[in-house]
Scaffold this motif. Structure first.
Motif, PDB file in Angstrom:
ATOM      1  N   LEU A  98     -17.690 -26.436 -19.400  1.00  0.00           N
ATOM      2  CA  LEU A  98     -16.872 -27.593 -19.047  1.00  0.00           C
ATOM      3  C   LEU A  98     -16.270 -28.277 -20.271  1.00  0.00           C
ATOM      4  O   LEU A  98     -15.449 -29.182 -20.131  1.00  0.00           O
ATOM      5  CB  LEU A  98     -17.717 -28.598 -18.255  1.00  0.00           C
ATOM      6  CG  LEU A  98     -18.263 -28.071 -16.924  1.00  0.00           C
ATOM      7  CD1 LEU A  98     -19.268 -29.060 -16.328  1.00  0.00           C
ATOM      8  CD2 LEU A  98     -17.135 -27.797 -15.941  1.00  0.00           C
ATOM      9  N   ASP A  99     -16.698 -27.839 -21.464  1.00  0.00           N
ATOM     10  CA  ASP A  99     -16.204 -28.392 -22.727  1.00  0.00           C
ATOM     11  C   ASP A  99     -16.375 -29.911 -22.774  1.00  0.00           C
ATOM     12  O   ASP A  99     -15.476 -30.649 -23.165  1.00  0.00           O
ATOM     13  CB  ASP A  99     -14.732 -28.019 -22.942  1.00  0.00           C
ATOM     14  CG  ASP A  99     -14.301 -28.221 -24.396  1.00  0.00           C
ATOM     15  OD1 ASP A  99     -15.179 -28.182 -25.282  1.00  0.00           O
ATOM     16  OD2 ASP A  99     -13.100 -28.430 -24.637  1.00  0.00           O
ATOM     17  N   ARG A 100     -17.561 -30.357 -22.367  1.00  0.00           N
ATOM     18  CA  ARG A 100     -17.900 -31.778 -22.410  1.00  0.00           C
ATOM     19  C   ARG A 100     -19.350 -31.917 -22.865  1.00  0.00           C
ATOM     20  O   ARG A 100     -20.194 -31.094 -22.505  1.00  0.00           O
ATOM     21  CB  ARG A 100     -17.792 -32.427 -21.025  1.00  0.00           C
ATOM     22  CG  ARG A 100     -16.433 -32.404 -20.381  1.00  0.00           C
ATOM     23  CD  ARG A 100     -16.512 -33.179 -19.082  1.00  0.00           C
ATOM     24  NE  ARG A 100     -15.387 -32.933 -18.206  1.00  0.00           N
ATOM     25  CZ  ARG A 100     -15.300 -33.413 -16.968  1.00  0.00           C
ATOM     26  NH1 ARG A 100     -16.281 -34.151 -16.476  1.00  0.00           N
ATOM     27  NH2 ARG A 100     -14.244 -33.156 -16.224  1.00  0.00           N
ATOM     28  N   PRO A 101     -19.661 -32.966 -23.617  1.00  0.00           N
ATOM     29  CA  PRO A 101     -21.065 -33.180 -23.982  1.00  0.00           C
ATOM     30  C   PRO A 101     -21.889 -33.578 -22.767  1.00  0.00           C
ATOM     31  O   PRO A 101     -21.376 -34.177 -21.811  1.00  0.00           O
ATOM     32  CB  PRO A 101     -20.993 -34.323 -25.005  1.00  0.00           C
ATOM     33  CG  PRO A 101     -19.712 -35.020 -24.704  1.00  0.00           C
ATOM     34  CD  PRO A 101     -18.767 -33.971 -24.201  1.00  0.00           C
ATOM     35  N   GLY A 102     -23.157 -33.229 -22.802  1.00  0.00           N
ATOM     36  CA  GLY A 102     -24.052 -33.561 -21.703  1.00  0.00           C
ATOM     37  C   GLY A 102     -25.353 -34.152 -22.209  1.00  0.00           C
ATOM     38  O   GLY A 102     -25.771 -33.904 -23.345  1.00  0.00           O
ATOM     39  N   ARG A 103     -25.982 -34.942 -21.352  1.00  0.00           N
ATOM     40  CA  ARG A 103     -27.300 -35.495 -21.646  1.00  0.00           C
ATOM     41  C   ARG A 103     -28.257 -35.024 -20.565  1.00  0.00           C
ATOM     42  O   ARG A 103     -27.948 -35.079 -19.371  1.00  0.00           O
ATOM     43  CB  ARG A 103     -27.241 -37.024 -21.695  1.00  0.00           C
ATOM     44  CG  ARG A 103     -26.373 -37.551 -22.824  1.00  0.00           C
ATOM     45  CD  ARG A 103     -26.204 -39.054 -22.746  1.00  0.00           C
ATOM     46  NE  ARG A 103     -27.491 -39.743 -22.842  1.00  0.00           N
ATOM     47  CZ  ARG A 103     -27.623 -41.059 -22.696  1.00  0.00           C
ATOM     48  NH1 ARG A 103     -26.568 -41.812 -22.420  1.00  0.00           N
ATOM     49  NH2 ARG A 103     -28.809 -41.617 -22.818  1.00  0.00           N
ATOM     50  N   ILE A 104     -29.421 -34.573 -20.997  1.00  0.00           N
ATOM     51  CA  ILE A 104     -30.372 -33.923 -20.106  1.00  0.00           C
ATOM     52  C   ILE A 104     -31.702 -34.663 -20.160  1.00  0.00           C
ATOM     53  O   ILE A 104     -32.153 -35.054 -21.244  1.00  0.00           O
ATOM     54  CB  ILE A 104     -30.594 -32.457 -20.542  1.00  0.00           C
ATOM     55  CG1 ILE A 104     -29.271 -31.690 -20.567  1.00  0.00           C
ATOM     56  CG2 ILE A 104     -31.630 -31.775 -19.664  1.00  0.00           C
ATOM     57  CD1 ILE A 104     -29.206 -30.617 -21.622  1.00  0.00           C
ATOM     58  N   GLU A 105     -32.312 -34.835 -19.008  1.00  0.00           N
ATOM     59  CA  GLU A 105     -33.707 -35.264 -18.942  1.00  0.00           C
ATOM     60  C   GLU A 105     -34.384 -34.404 -17.892  1.00  0.00           C
ATOM     61  O   GLU A 105     -33.918 -34.321 -16.753  1.00  0.00           O
ATOM     62  CB  GLU A 105     -33.849 -36.740 -18.596  1.00  0.00           C
ATOM     63  CG  GLU A 105     -35.311 -37.177 -18.562  1.00  0.00           C
ATOM     64  CD  GLU A 105     -35.505 -38.677 -18.453  1.00  0.00           C
ATOM     65  OE1 GLU A 105     -36.545 -39.092 -17.895  1.00  0.00           O
ATOM     66  OE2 GLU A 105     -34.623 -39.428 -18.920  1.00  0.00           O
ATOM     67  N   SER A 106     -35.468 -33.756 -18.284  1.00  0.00           N
ATOM     68  CA  SER A 106     -36.094 -32.794 -17.389  1.00  0.00           C
ATOM     69  C   SER A 106     -37.596 -32.753 -17.634  1.00  0.00           C
ATOM     70  O   SER A 106     -38.063 -32.929 -18.761  1.00  0.00           O
ATOM     71  CB  SER A 106     -35.495 -31.401 -17.626  1.00  0.00           C
ATOM     72  OG  SER A 106     -36.093 -30.439 -16.794  1.00  0.00           O
ATOM     73  N   SER A 107     -38.337 -32.522 -16.568  1.00  0.00           N
ATOM     74  CA  SER A 107     -39.778 -32.300 -16.682  1.00  0.00           C
ATOM     75  C   SER A 107     -40.168 -31.228 -15.679  1.00  0.00           C
ATOM     76  O   SER A 107     -39.606 -31.158 -14.579  1.00  0.00           O
ATOM     77  CB  SER A 107     -40.568 -33.586 -16.434  1.00  0.00           C
ATOM     78  OG  SER A 107     -40.218 -34.160 -15.194  1.00  0.00           O
ATOM     79  N   GLN A 108     -41.119 -30.394 -16.054  1.00  0.00           N
ATOM     80  CA  GLN A 108     -41.472 -29.250 -15.219  1.00  0.00           C
ATOM     81  C   GLN A 108     -42.136 -29.678 -13.917  1.00  0.00           C
ATOM     82  O   GLN A 108     -41.959 -29.048 -12.884  1.00  0.00           O
ATOM     83  CB  GLN A 108     -42.386 -28.297 -16.008  1.00  0.00           C
ATOM     84  CG  GLN A 108     -42.674 -26.982 -15.302  1.00  0.00           C
ATOM     85  CD  GLN A 108     -43.942 -27.037 -14.463  1.00  0.00           C
ATOM     86  OE1 GLN A 108     -44.892 -27.734 -14.820  1.00  0.00           O
ATOM     87  NE2 GLN A 108     -43.966 -26.316 -13.354  1.00  0.00           N
ATOM     88  N   ARG A 109     -42.868 -30.764 -13.954  1.00  0.00           N
ATOM     89  CA  ARG A 109     -43.542 -31.259 -12.755  1.00  0.00           C
ATOM     90  C   ARG A 109     -43.794 -32.749 -12.924  1.00  0.00           C
ATOM     91  O   ARG A 109     -43.670 -33.300 -14.029  1.00  0.00           O
ATOM     92  CB  ARG A 109     -44.877 -30.533 -12.539  1.00  0.00           C
ATOM     93  CG  ARG A 109     -45.808 -30.625 -13.727  1.00  0.00           C
ATOM     94  CD  ARG A 109     -47.146 -29.960 -13.506  1.00  0.00           C
ATOM     95  NE  ARG A 109     -47.923 -29.927 -14.729  1.00  0.00           N
ATOM     96  CZ  ARG A 109     -48.574 -30.971 -15.251  1.00  0.00           C
ATOM     97  NH1 ARG A 109     -48.538 -32.153 -14.635  1.00  0.00           N
ATOM     98  NH2 ARG A 109     -49.259 -30.857 -16.372  1.00  0.00           N
ATOM     99  N   ALA A 146     -46.750 -25.732 -22.004  1.00  0.00           N
ATOM    100  CA  ALA A 146     -46.315 -24.586 -21.201  1.00  0.00           C
ATOM    101  C   ALA A 146     -47.447 -23.602 -20.928  1.00  0.00           C
ATOM    102  O   ALA A 146     -47.370 -22.816 -19.971  1.00  0.00           O
ATOM    103  CB  ALA A 146     -45.174 -23.858 -21.910  1.00  0.00           C
ATOM    104  N   ALA A 147     -48.492 -23.630 -21.745  1.00  0.00           N
ATOM    105  CA  ALA A 147     -49.536 -22.606 -21.685  1.00  0.00           C
ATOM    106  C   ALA A 147     -50.178 -22.451 -20.308  1.00  0.00           C
ATOM    107  O   ALA A 147     -50.320 -21.315 -19.816  1.00  0.00           O
ATOM    108  CB  ALA A 147     -50.597 -22.876 -22.752  1.00  0.00           C
ATOM    109  N   PRO A 148     -50.582 -23.539 -19.619  1.00  0.00           N
ATOM    110  CA  PRO A 148     -51.186 -23.349 -18.288  1.00  0.00           C
ATOM    111  C   PRO A 148     -50.224 -22.703 -17.290  1.00  0.00           C
ATOM    112  O   PRO A 148     -50.639 -21.874 -16.469  1.00  0.00           O
ATOM    113  CB  PRO A 148     -51.558 -24.776 -17.864  1.00  0.00           C
ATOM    114  CG  PRO A 148     -51.685 -25.533 -19.150  1.00  0.00           C
ATOM    115  CD  PRO A 148     -50.645 -24.950 -20.049  1.00  0.00           C
TER     116      PRO A 148
END
Length: 220
Positions: free
Chosen positions: A107-118, A171-173
């Motif tokens: 999309l040629d635009r900057p993005g901001r991400i917030e993520s958690s696996q659970r 990530a190990a578990p």
């Protein structure tokens, strides 16, 4: 089956996923506006007929629709997930962690991400633009990857296993429960995303509805 990033890239860049670039990139641009997309709008954006658009969408069973039959998600989605993705002032979401590194390039635009696996895991916050990752918090964050046998239902087979973790230790578990998976640093995941974008053999800024020269598919 190997989990080497190059092998995964090669498979995601084929028609195994069912995604069609001539449809997917215009759809992403429309979804990035933060509103559901009609078949008519997508037909206009791609220069294809409504029947062609519907057939291409049907090849990706995971495509999301609202109650009115409008498209609300195909990799980039209006429906909340664990991968919060802000771009162009719109709060959107993605199907997987890798998507968040692909879409700023497409999309040629900057993005901001917030993520958690659970729920309860340490959130990962990232800023990224078309040239690379500009910030990662925490710096130890990693991305999980899998290389499933069957990619025809890409969200369930691939995307649902591609997460951000705050560190290899966190990530190990999960890796113990998913021995077929691996993890790589965020910077390496961005390189993988770049390879996927380059595999399309097109300039996202100048994509046209021309029917020739567009490869099969990429990530979710």
């Amino acid at each position: 089956m190997t989990n080497e990033p190059a092998a995964i890239t090669d498979r995601l860049a084929t028609a195994e996923t069912g995604l069609e670039i001539w449809l997917w990139l215009p759809l992403l641009k429309l979804l990035a506006e933060g509103e559901p997309v009609t078949i008519a709008d997508l037909a206009t954006a791609t220069g294809r007929t409504a029947d062609e658009v519907q057939a291409a969408l049907a090849a990706v069973p995971d495509t999301e629709y609202d109650d009115e039959g409008q498209i609300i998600g195909q990799g980039l989605t209006l429906r909340p997930t664990r991968h919060h993705f802000e771009i162009g002032g719109e709060q959107l979401y993605t199907w997987c962690a890798l998507d968040t590194l692909i879409f700023p390039q497409l999309l040629d635009r900057p993005g901001r991400i917030e993520s958690s696996q659970r729920e309860g895991s340490t959130p990962v916050r990232i800023s990224v633009d078309a040239t690379g990752v500009t910030s990662v918090e925490p710096r130890t964050a990693v991305v999980s990857l899998v290389n499933p046998e069957d990619l025809s239902q890409i969200r369930s087979a691939f995307c649902n296993q591609v997460h951000y973790f705050a560190s290899p230790d966190e990530a190990a578990p999960w890796l113990e429960r998913h021995p077929e998976a691996t993890t790589i640093p965020v910077a390496a995941a961005f390189e993988l995303a770049t390879a996927l974008v380059e595999s399309m053999h097109l300039d996202p800024a100048t994509v046209s509805p021309d029917r020739s020269g567009l490869n099969g598919a990429v990530c979710c």
